[in-house]
Design an enzyme around this catalytic site. Sequence first.
Site, PDB file in Angstrom:
ATOM      1  CD  GLU A 386     131.281  44.970  67.861  1.00 28.17           C
ATOM      2  OE1 GLU A 386     131.076  45.737  69.237  1.00 28.17           O
ATOM      3  OE2 GLU A 386     132.216  44.522  67.863  1.00 28.17           O
ATOM      4  CG  HIS A 471     133.935  46.853  76.054  1.00 29.48           C
ATOM      5  ND1 HIS A 471     132.550  46.304  75.483  1.00 29.48           N
ATOM      6  CD2 HIS A 471     134.820  46.964  74.812  1.00 29.48           C
ATOM      7  CE1 HIS A 471     132.131  46.761  74.042  1.00 29.48           C
ATOM      8  NE2 HIS A 471     133.493  47.527  73.711  1.00 29.48           N
ATOM      9  CG  ASN A 509     130.135  49.441  71.846  1.00 31.05           C
ATOM     10  OD1 ASN A 509     129.169  49.201  71.908  1.00 31.05           O
ATOM     11  ND2 ASN A 509     130.577  48.664  71.038  1.00 31.05           N
TER      12      ASN A 509
HETATM   13  P1  FAE Z   1     143.094  53.574  77.312  1.00 31.69           P
HETATM   14  O1  FAE Z   1     142.438  53.865  76.228  1.00 31.69           O
HETATM   15  O2  FAE Z   1     143.524  51.806  77.904  1.00 31.69           O
HETATM   16  O3  FAE Z   1     144.435  54.326  77.534  1.00 31.69           O
HETATM   17  C1  FAE Z   1     145.065  53.870  78.529  1.00 31.69           C
HETATM   18  C2  FAE Z   1     146.822  54.098  78.416  1.00 31.69           C
HETATM   19  O4  FAE Z   1     147.917  54.232  79.558  1.00 31.69           O
HETATM   20  C3  FAE Z   1     146.932  52.703  77.534  1.00 31.69           C
HETATM   21  O5  FAE Z   1     147.862  54.043  76.076  1.00 31.69           O
HETATM   22  C4  FAE Z   1     148.131  52.626  77.807  1.00 31.69           C
HETATM   23  O6  FAE Z   1     149.160  51.772  77.158  1.00 31.69           O
HETATM   24  C5  FAE Z   1     148.939  53.462  78.802  1.00 31.69           C
HETATM   25  N1  FAE Z   1     149.583  52.634  80.220  1.00 31.69           N
HETATM   26  C6  FAE Z   1     148.701  51.764  81.344  1.00 31.69           C
HETATM   27  N2  FAE Z   1     149.649  51.551  82.012  1.00 31.69           N
HETATM   28  C7  FAE Z   1     151.135  52.501  81.958  1.00 31.69           C
HETATM   29  C8  FAE Z   1     152.173  52.908  82.909  1.00 31.69           C
HETATM   30  N3  FAE Z   1     152.323  52.154  83.931  1.00 31.69           N
HETATM   31  N4  FAE Z   1     152.988  54.018  82.316  1.00 31.69           N
HETATM   32  C9  FAE Z   1     152.526  54.479  81.128  1.00 31.69           C
HETATM   33  N5  FAE Z   1     151.494  54.497  80.353  1.00 31.69           N
HETATM   34  C10 FAE Z   1     150.506  53.575  80.765  1.00 31.69           C
HETATM   35  O7  FAE Z   1     141.817  53.735  78.595  1.00 31.69           O
HETATM   36  N6  FAE Z   1     135.392  50.866  72.847  1.00 31.69           N
HETATM   37  C11 FAE Z   1     133.921  51.460  71.815  1.00 31.69           C
HETATM   38  O8  FAE Z   1     133.390  52.488  72.995  1.00 31.69           O
HETATM   39  N7  FAE Z   1     133.870  51.387  70.846  1.00 31.69           N
HETATM   40  C12 FAE Z   1     134.279  49.929  70.162  1.00 31.69           C
HETATM   41  O9  FAE Z   1     134.360  49.870  69.162  1.00 31.69           O
HETATM   42  C13 FAE Z   1     134.878  49.911  70.852  1.00 31.69           C
HETATM   43  N8  FAE Z   1     136.052  48.514  70.240  1.00 31.69           N
HETATM   44  C14 FAE Z   1     137.268  48.011  71.193  1.00 31.69           C
HETATM   45  C15 FAE Z   1     137.884  47.172  70.576  1.00 31.69           C
HETATM   46  C16 FAE Z   1     139.275  46.528  70.958  1.00 31.69           C
HETATM   47  C17 FAE Z   1     139.864  45.401  70.295  1.00 31.69           C
HETATM   48  C18 FAE Z   1     139.340  46.724  72.424  1.00 31.69           C
HETATM   49  C19 FAE Z   1     140.592  46.537  72.976  1.00 31.69           C
HETATM   50  C20 FAE Z   1     139.001  47.941  73.009  1.00 31.69           C
HETATM   51  C21 FAE Z   1     137.803  48.300  72.539  1.00 31.69           C
HETATM   52  N9  FAE Z   1     136.727  48.906  72.867  1.00 31.69           N
HETATM   53  C22 FAE Z   1     136.203  49.775  72.090  1.00 31.69           C
HETATM   54  C23 FAE Z   1     137.320  49.441  74.597  1.00 31.69           C
HETATM   55  C24 FAE Z   1     137.945  51.583  74.502  1.00 31.69           C
HETATM   56  O10 FAE Z   1     139.090  51.020  73.178  1.00 31.69           O
HETATM   57  C25 FAE Z   1     138.486  51.254  76.054  1.00 31.69           C
HETATM   58  O11 FAE Z   1     137.365  51.344  76.778  1.00 31.69           O
HETATM   59  C26 FAE Z   1     139.539  52.379  75.789  1.00 31.69           C
HETATM   60  O12 FAE Z   1     140.296  52.673  75.238  1.00 31.69           O
HETATM   61  C27 FAE Z   1     139.337  52.946  77.167  1.00 31.69           C
HETATM   62  O13 FAE Z   1     139.938  54.523  77.366  1.00 31.69           O
HETATM   63  P2  FAE Z   1     140.883  54.308  78.730  1.00 31.69           P
HETATM   64  O14 FAE Z   1     141.465  56.100  78.472  1.00 31.69           O
HETATM   65  O15 FAE Z   1     140.540  53.736  79.752  1.00 31.69           O
END
Ligand code: FAE
Length: 531
Positions: A386, A471, A509
């Site tokens: 990107e 990621h 992504n």
């Molecule tokens: P996630 O979205 O991380 O959700 C997990 C949730 O569970 C979080 O809210 C946690 O706080 C919560 N949690 C964890 N442990 C506990 C617990 N013990 N008790 C209660 N709650 C808990 O997981 N991906 C893209 O496709 N495009 C992008 O442009 C992109 N940019 C990104 C930029 C940044 C700065 C970051 C950090 C990530 C980016 N990503 C991007 C990656 C993407 O946000 C990530 O792959 C997903 O959010 C993962 O989704 P999940 O549902 O696996």
Amino acid sequence: MARRRTLLRAAVLGAPAAALLARSAAAGAALASGDHVPALVIGSGYGGAVTALRLTQSGIATAVVEMGMAWNTAGSDGKVFCNVLNPDQRSYWLRTSTDQPIGYFLGISANKSIGRYTGVLDSEKFAGIRVYQGRGVGGGSLVNGGMAVVPRRDYFAQILPSVDLASMYDTYFPRANTGLGVNAIDPAWFETAECYRFARVGRDQAKASGYPTTFLNNVYDFAYMKQEQANTVPRSALASEVIYGNNHGKRSLDKTYLAAAAATGRLSITAQHVVTAVVPSSAGGYSVTMNQIDTAGAVVATKTVRADKVFFAAGSVGTSKLLVAMRALGKLPNLPDAVGQGWGNNGNVMVARANHIWNTTGALESGMPAMGIDNWADSAGPVFAEIAPFPAGTELWISLYLAITKNPNRAAFSFDSSTGGVGLNWQTAWNQPAIDAAKRVFDTINKKQVTVYRSDLFGVNKVWGDDFTYHPLGGCILNQATDNYGRLPGYPGLYVMDGSLIPGSTGVNPFVTITALAERNIEQILTIDSF
Ligand code: FAE
């Protein structure tokens, strides 16, 4: 509890979605010790939000437990989130200084002191890597760059061979894109918009070296961004907002999947509660223990509730850590050995180039990337990079890239009985294949442009941002640690629904892949399993 849910449903019918979500997350909707719920979802990111919507739409009252905050209240500056230029306590999860991905400028630390607070971005440190993750209702959708990219079909077939390709590409990817509110940039506007000058420069330089580029869809509302550029609405992407949240424009999960789930009247969200244990209950289903925390991270209460079904959606790291700990502590002793294995960083590596003085990238850079360099077809080192913004609010002549590569290395989580924590054995040196692949592309561009790498942004004299990832993927791989739909073997009613199902890499992504896979799995679970 049942009475409270009925009351909640009656009270919310007819209210706008945002208000419904606020009410679902209000103190009165929070779980109390002794509650018994049909379905409990741990985490409110992509996997959790999809699960919550499809369960509630099927008539199942669903409790989401999220460790982060609800992010629906403005601070003293009138804003919910801070920007990257002035990070304050809202930026980071329980740290006393920022830990910016680009941590240096001219070799000097760019980090600053902040108050310890349950901020929106976690930089979770393991021995060889920092893993950035969103914390709050909406998970990673609150902090990410919004890029919504469907993986290449042939690569998806390689990483998840047990998944039927036709149904993914005909049904679940389109369903995910609709649910997420994905939109495309207007190519004509892109050519003229001041805020995408940096991307046009990146594209033209890539093209001059023979590398094709592609537009990237996004969940940020490009129509809103157009108005930002025209100065007719409050700015967000154009006000250096990204990675610590967006105050406008972004269709994060609290505005899409979770708002729709709240509109059913069957959703409760218990924010600022960290799930610490899941064990089979003698009364049936599972006992779920959680710590309620204050904004300084201190535990103010411990609660135990009973759930007939528990969906792990705490993200690749959160879900893997919980399950590995439960197995080691004998609470879920029969979990398979594959739980905790197969973790990867999607081949992430960051790099920046210094442009010539006449090649300006613009003082105004949209926080939302809109274009990528696609060199995935290069079998000697596939790269999808990107063209990333550096929204410093001033001209820097920097071209920044987040490269996604095909790094084959995989790490494992393991329980440390001396600390009671769970570690990840990834080593920084394991990112060398990512550097090698990215180097092929950016060495070529530098040669053609007669430019050099910036070596002052990721450390002192350090070219590659190779010690962090945005990621995290894997740790609980589909059809290895779970069955082919996320069910944990030996524990009926326990499911994995998030990025931990994906074996370390998607080639793009990842959130569209995570969303589509969750859509596929929950449809099957709702059809086959009894609720
Ligand atoms: P996630 O979205 O991380 O959700 C997990 C949730 O569970 C979080 O809210 C946690 O706080 C919560 N949690 C964890 N442990 C506990 C617990 N013990 N008790 C209660 N709650 C808990 O997981 N991906 C893209 O496709 N495009 C992008 O442009 C992109 N940019 C990104 C930029 C940044 C700065 C970051 C950090 C990530 C980016 N990503 C991007 C990656 C993407 O946000 C990530 O792959 C997903 O959010 C993962 O989704 P999940 O549902 O696996």
